[in-house]
Enzyme design. Structure first.
Site, PDB file in Angstrom:
ATOM      1  CB  SER A 167      -0.975  -0.025   1.180  1.00 23.94           C
ATOM      2  OG  SER A 167      -1.887   1.048   1.086  1.00 23.94           O
ATOM      3  CG  HIS A 168       0.308   3.670   3.398  1.00 27.72           C
ATOM      4  ND1 HIS A 168      -0.529   2.585   3.582  1.00 27.72           N
ATOM      5  CD2 HIS A 168       0.796   3.971   4.621  1.00 27.72           C
ATOM      6  CE1 HIS A 168      -0.542   2.270   4.868  1.00 27.72           C
ATOM      7  NE2 HIS A 168       0.250   3.080   5.521  1.00 27.72           N
ATOM      8  CG  ASP A 189      -2.252   4.485  -1.489  1.00 31.44           C
ATOM      9  OD1 ASP A 189      -3.060   4.395  -2.441  1.00 31.44           O
ATOM     10  OD2 ASP A 189      -2.174   3.622  -0.594  1.00 31.44           O
ATOM     11  CG  ASP A 204      -2.683  -0.202  -2.513  1.00 28.22           C
ATOM     12  OD1 ASP A 204      -2.697   0.949  -2.022  1.00 28.22           O
ATOM     13  OD2 ASP A 204      -3.359  -1.137  -2.037  1.00 28.22           O
ATOM     14  CG  ASP A 222      -5.721   1.347  -0.795  1.00 33.94           C
ATOM     15  OD1 ASP A 222      -4.840   2.231  -0.633  1.00 33.94           O
ATOM     16  OD2 ASP A 222      -5.738   0.276  -0.155  1.00 33.94           O
ATOM     17  NE  ARG A 223      -3.778   4.074   3.174  1.00 36.15           N
ATOM     18  CZ  ARG A 223      -3.375   4.113   4.434  1.00 36.15           C
ATOM     19  NH1 ARG A 223      -2.892   5.227   4.948  1.00 36.15           N
ATOM     20  NH2 ARG A 223      -3.429   3.036   5.193  1.00 36.15           N
ATOM     21  CE  LYS A 283      -7.259   2.003   2.448  1.00 38.35           C
ATOM     22  NZ  LYS A 283      -7.424   0.785   3.233  1.00 38.35           N
TER      23      LYS A 283
END
Length: 542
Positions: free
Chosen positions: A112-113, A276, A278, A280-281, A375
């Site tokens: 992710s982030h 971010d 991946d 999703d943010r 998300k």
């Protein structure tokens, strides 16, 4: 031909709220990825001939891990393995594909982030058939298997060319390498009025989208600069890089400071946004005004009916417990459902599947809806664009009008990153021990109305999740919340959330940290943060 080899377990392969995350060097150990993927496969029944979606955020070691997943999935009996070209699939795009193809599930290679590169982080997450992260009963079973796994099964086959769209046979499985953007873009076109947004850009509306050299670059270029006609250069850092170009791919005011500075400048675009690692943010900043994720969730919930995909209204809103209560006030005014869940997107899945809510969000820059079960950063940006196109008002005007209508939640998160786990655990234990004596206690003008260790009862499947974070709730609606994050890979991250509700519009123009000053000081003293962690200031304030 299937090859089977012996193996022995590794310690610590316990998935967190978003899968298994460790340093790249840990995943590069021989058999480490293989053991975990085999443990996933061993927990799946009924996969013969089924479809598996595979992709990731393009970070370092992504391609090597995907080849392992392909050979193991073929050995498991999957009939079709769908992979994004170059190994690229944003997390929401993967969720969409799982749902569209009615796939058995998916494996997402992402941290992710978290930072990428050889010295950075890596992660593996399993998503179930509804497109969402595996629930705890599945991740618990996977973890249990990692402790006993003793053999690895692979289809004996060469690496698949991930850069060529087309199909390849790997044993009995067909591996389909596809355009990672097309299906996601088609979904967005059903939700938003692309003609209206095109007209907004044609009118001179200016935007900057920072893809942070991460996965959303191809998606943003295709949709924003392609389908919606935004000028070339609207998307910056648009090529996914294995180390994210040295960026920390977390869209917050620290790691996206250059974007924030631009938004606060005299020549600011009308909208600055980011996503971010991946995808999703999201980060939303208007000209001269940064929108907190909590406020963004509330504004989107209040205005979603303006977008064609939500024109019939929304059934409800769900927010993670640490997220400010701003969305609660929207739900109350609209007479729709509101749910408070533990942190972790998987807790929203049952509510979405049951039709109890339409829009979900969490304070850590995650917002989404029932279109997927993750998300979705770019979705949030597109919904903002559609609302801006419909209302023809600035971000600042829309947010300030929202505050005047519903009141303002001054809100901030203070992160103490990579603190010693022993001290962080002692801090939380001390808070939990103090809970019974806190109710009714006064700290200056603040009176504790209630204090607890948040527990959640899922209204759909009846499951219970306990010890989800310490809440201290004050009589005036203010809140202090403490929890340890499950998304880091070194030490512990203590997150402290500070929330104050102010109804009076005359008090809505304060600096956030000033408005929260007494609560911030109390948050540190009450928990003994300096004593337990050795830190006198947080690592990151958002």
């Amino acid at each position: 031909m299937i090859n089977t080899v012996s193996t022995t377990p590794f310690e610590g392969q316990k998935p967190g709220t978003s899968g298994l995350r460790k340093k790249v060097s840990v995943f590069q150990q021989p058999r480490y990825v293989d053991n975990f993927v085999q443990s996933i496969m061993d927990c799946l029944d009924g996969t013969e001939g089924a479809t598996l979606v595979v992709g990731g955020d393009g970070r370092f070691f992504n391609r090597e891990a995907i080849q392992i997943v392909i050979r193991m999935a073929a050995a498991k009996g999957f009939g079709r393995i769908v992979v994004g070209r170059g190994g690229i699939l944003s997390t929401p795009a993967a969720s969409n594909l799982i749902r569209k193809l009615k796939a058995f599930g998916g494996i997402v290679l992402s941290a992710s982030h978290n930072p990428g590169g050889p010295e950075g982080d890596f992660g593996i997450k399993y998503n179930v058939g509804n497109g969402g992260p595996a629930p705890e009963k599945v991740t618990d079973a996977i973890y249990a298997r990692t402790q006993t796994v003793d053999r690895l099964a692979y289809e004996d086959a060469p690496d698949v060319d991930l850069d060529r769209i087309g199909e390849t046979q790997v044993g009995g499985a067909t591996v389909a390498v596809i355009d990672p953007v097309a299906d996601y873009q088609a979904l967005m076109e059903t939700l938003f009025d692309f003609d209206r947004i095109r007209a907004l850009f044609a009118s001179g509306f200016r935007m900057r989208f920072d893809a942070m050299s991460a996965v959303t670059g191809p998606y943003a270029k295709a949709i924003l600069e392609g389908a919606l006609g935004a000028p070339a250069g609207t998307v910056v850092n648009g090529t996914p890089l294995p180390d994210f170009g040295g960026h920390h791919p977390d869209p917050n005011l620290v790691h996206a400071k250059e974007l924030y500075d631009l938004a606060m400048s005299a020549d600011a675009p009308d909208l600055c946004a980011a996503s971010d690692g991946d995808g999703d943010r999201n980060l939303i900043i208007g000209k001269g005004l940064s929108v907190t994720p909590s406020d963004s969730l509330a504004v989107l919930a209040a205005n979603a009916h303006l977008a064609k995909g939500y024109a019939q209204g929304i059934s409800g809103v769900a927010r993670s417990m640490p997220t400010s209560a701003a969305a609660d006030r929207v739900a109350a005014a609209k007479g729709i459902n509101i749910f408070e869940t533990p942190t972790g997107w998987k807790f929203f899945g049952n509510l979405l599947d049951a039709g109890l809510v339409t829009i979900c969000g969490e304070e850590s820059a995650g917002t989404g809806s029932n279109h997927v079960r993750e998300k979705d950063g770019l979705w949030a940006v597109l919904l903002w664009l559609d609302i801006l196109a419909a209302r023809r008002e600035s971000v600042a005007q829309i947010v300030r009008e929202h505050w005047a209508t519903y009141g303002r939640n001054y809100y901030s998160r203070h992160d103490y990153e990579e603190v010693a786990s022993e001290g962080a655990n002692a801090l939380m234990a001390g808070l939990r021990g103090a809970l019974p004596a806190l109710k009714g206690k006064r700290f200056g003008a603040l009176e504790v109305a209630n204090a607890d260790d948040f527990a959640y009862h899922d209204p759909v499947d009846g499951s219970d999740s306990k010890n989800q974070g310490v809440r201290i709730l004050f009589a005036d609606g203010s809140r202090l919340i403490y929890r340890l994050s499950g998304t880091g890979t070194a030490g512990a991250t203590l997150r402290v959330y500070i929330d104050r509700y102010v109804a009076d519009p005359a008090q809505h123009g304060l600096d956030t940290q000033d408005a929260l000053a007494d609560l911030i000081a109390l948050s540190r003293d009450l928990a003994g943060i300096a004593r337990h962690t050795g830190r006198t200031e947080p690592s990151v304030i958002t």
